[in-house]
Design a protein around this motif. Sequence first.
Motif, PDB file in Angstrom:
ATOM      1  N   PHE A 187     -42.759 -48.391  21.403  1.00  0.00           N
ATOM      2  CA  PHE A 187     -41.518 -48.631  20.665  1.00  0.00           C
ATOM      3  C   PHE A 187     -41.369 -47.681  19.475  1.00  0.00           C
ATOM      4  O   PHE A 187     -40.295 -47.128  19.242  1.00  0.00           O
ATOM      5  CB  PHE A 187     -41.485 -50.089  20.187  1.00  0.00           C
ATOM      6  N   TRP A 205     -45.965 -51.557  18.540  1.00  0.00           N
ATOM      7  CA  TRP A 205     -45.238 -52.444  19.451  1.00  0.00           C
ATOM      8  C   TRP A 205     -44.981 -51.736  20.765  1.00  0.00           C
ATOM      9  O   TRP A 205     -44.624 -50.560  20.797  1.00  0.00           O
ATOM     10  CB  TRP A 205     -43.914 -52.897  18.824  1.00  0.00           C
ATOM     11  N   HIS A 236     -33.812 -56.710  23.969  1.00  0.00           N
ATOM     12  CA  HIS A 236     -33.596 -58.045  24.539  1.00  0.00           C
ATOM     13  C   HIS A 236     -32.231 -58.143  25.218  1.00  0.00           C
ATOM     14  O   HIS A 236     -32.089 -58.770  26.264  1.00  0.00           O
ATOM     15  CB  HIS A 236     -33.732 -59.111  23.452  1.00  0.00           C
ATOM     16  N   PHE A 253     -42.745 -57.731  25.102  1.00  0.00           N
ATOM     17  CA  PHE A 253     -42.434 -56.852  23.978  1.00  0.00           C
ATOM     18  C   PHE A 253     -43.112 -57.445  22.757  1.00  0.00           C
ATOM     19  O   PHE A 253     -42.707 -58.509  22.285  1.00  0.00           O
ATOM     20  CB  PHE A 253     -40.915 -56.769  23.789  1.00  0.00           C
ATOM     21  N   ARG A 256     -34.502 -49.811  13.452  1.00  0.00           N
ATOM     22  CA  ARG A 256     -35.609 -50.481  14.141  1.00  0.00           C
ATOM     23  C   ARG A 256     -35.224 -51.912  14.532  1.00  0.00           C
ATOM     24  O   ARG A 256     -35.436 -52.339  15.668  1.00  0.00           O
ATOM     25  CB  ARG A 256     -36.854 -50.500  13.235  1.00  0.00           C
ATOM     26  N   SER A 257     -34.633 -52.622  13.581  1.00  0.00           N
ATOM     27  CA  SER A 257     -34.218 -53.996  13.855  1.00  0.00           C
ATOM     28  C   SER A 257     -33.189 -54.031  14.983  1.00  0.00           C
ATOM     29  O   SER A 257     -33.296 -54.826  15.922  1.00  0.00           O
ATOM     30  CB  SER A 257     -33.614 -54.596  12.576  1.00  0.00           C
ATOM     31  N   MET A 268     -34.693 -53.509  18.411  1.00  0.00           N
ATOM     32  CA  MET A 268     -35.425 -54.656  18.944  1.00  0.00           C
ATOM     33  C   MET A 268     -34.469 -55.626  19.630  1.00  0.00           C
ATOM     34  O   MET A 268     -34.740 -56.122  20.719  1.00  0.00           O
ATOM     35  CB  MET A 268     -36.188 -55.358  17.812  1.00  0.00           C
TER      36      MET A 268
END
Length: 449
Positions: free
Chosen positions: A421, A231, A144, A212, A136-137, A140
Amino acid sequence: MKRTKINVLLKLEKTPGKVLIKGWVRTKRDSKEFSFMDINDGSALKSIQVIANNDLENYPDIEKITTGTSVAVAGQLLESPGKGQKWEIQASDIEIINIAPESYPLQKKRHSDEFLRTIAHLRPRTNKYGAAFRIRSEMMFAIHKFYKEKGFRYLTTPLITGADCEGAGEMFRVTSPEPGKENFFGRESNLTVSGQLPAEMFALALGDVYTFGPTFRAENSNTSRHVAEFWMLEPEMAFCDLKENMDHGEELVKYLTQHAMNECKEDMDLFIKFVDKSLSKRIDTLLNSEFGRISYTEAIDILLKSKKKFDFKVEYGTDLQSEHERYLAEVYFKKPVFLTDYPKGIKPFYMRMNDDGKTVAAVDLLVPGIGELIGGSQREDRLLVLEKRMDEMNLPKEDYWWYLDSRKFGSVPHSGFGLGFERFLMMITGISNIRDVIPFPRTPGSIDF
RNA sequence: UCCCCAGUAGCUCAGUUGGCAGAGCAAUUGGCUGUUAACCAAUGGGUCCGCGGUUCAAAUCCGUGCUGGGGAGCCA
């Protein structure tokens, strides 16, 4: 001495000699003269094996170490003579930071997802959830990275909103604690359900933008695909039509999936091997197939010709039911498929009216196993058409004066979509319940932690 | 919100026709010269989800509430 993270240690080609690690004991295996411990610090799926001989000064204390105990271990990093690991640490000093008493709920065995949800504060210490939240991290950041490389600007839109945008779904009310002054802002305000309308304003100024962030729905939805707080990624692009919008969505999904496979290989392998037997094939399809693209009208034809018995009738003009969407994505196409040009009656006011006067330039991406991953459209950029649509739908134009201004002053064709997300994470990990890809899920009647 | 299923030891579950509450794992204690969710042995551990009812007798049958899961609707 400086602490080394275990993911760094495990990748070493040759030993640096003495090392210091800190982490939590996953398992411990005792013999008379020594003790094996697997230590995990969350930096990687894998743990490192530590050997503690009984000549260590504090060995009586070391014998009392339990699963879950936090420790600092210093010792030589050596090639392991045992099978199953390249490196191990021959401990010269073990500091017990904090013992986990016998009531520690995580055992050295598999737990059910339902049980782990009741201890959501501890579940990231398990292999599966540790892997899920590392991915998940990474995803994210990948979002970007993708948009940075494409020259998009990152926009943060307000979480507290005044407008009931698009009238989509129930909204959480925001109030002030002061008696008699509940409307802190002087009028009713809510938690956002979408950043789209403000994002459109910025797309029409900065060109390509994306938002986001968290989104809130007060719907009483009780399914494995819905939460009250989630998200959402929302790109919004000026000078962009529906086809380019789809091209963008397909490129995004492929980029993120590839990124997960490249950067989270070990964690992804866990899901491929143990969580979802069909995941490997699904990822291959995501990466290597061209997504299907058909219109709503063509979809209706396919469904009518399918001869499959549906619980709900297939009929032009009504929205597709879950079973219809599943048939299209899972049975007919067997891959993600974009559905476009829905009847105007089942879509919101801001979608661009097509020349037929009956359909709008909407697009949904249906994905096997997940359902709707993306929902978007080319936006109505013609002021008069937009005003007419708002009148038809009885929307108060005065509340949208700023939105309409964008069509008054230098309006251009533009498009965008929203991508859930958590649903994306479900798709690439094979985790079947959305509550398990979000750290502390918020669902109706449940707000522990 | 609607439909279906479930709730028994810390966890995962069994419990036959209504007749004494069970197993594996975990935990605790002891043993074991390199283990890999180690192994061997012993020990402790229960509001059978709550409330009400039927019955000589309820984990088991009935009603109701709560919690969890699956599906639907709504959507991302």
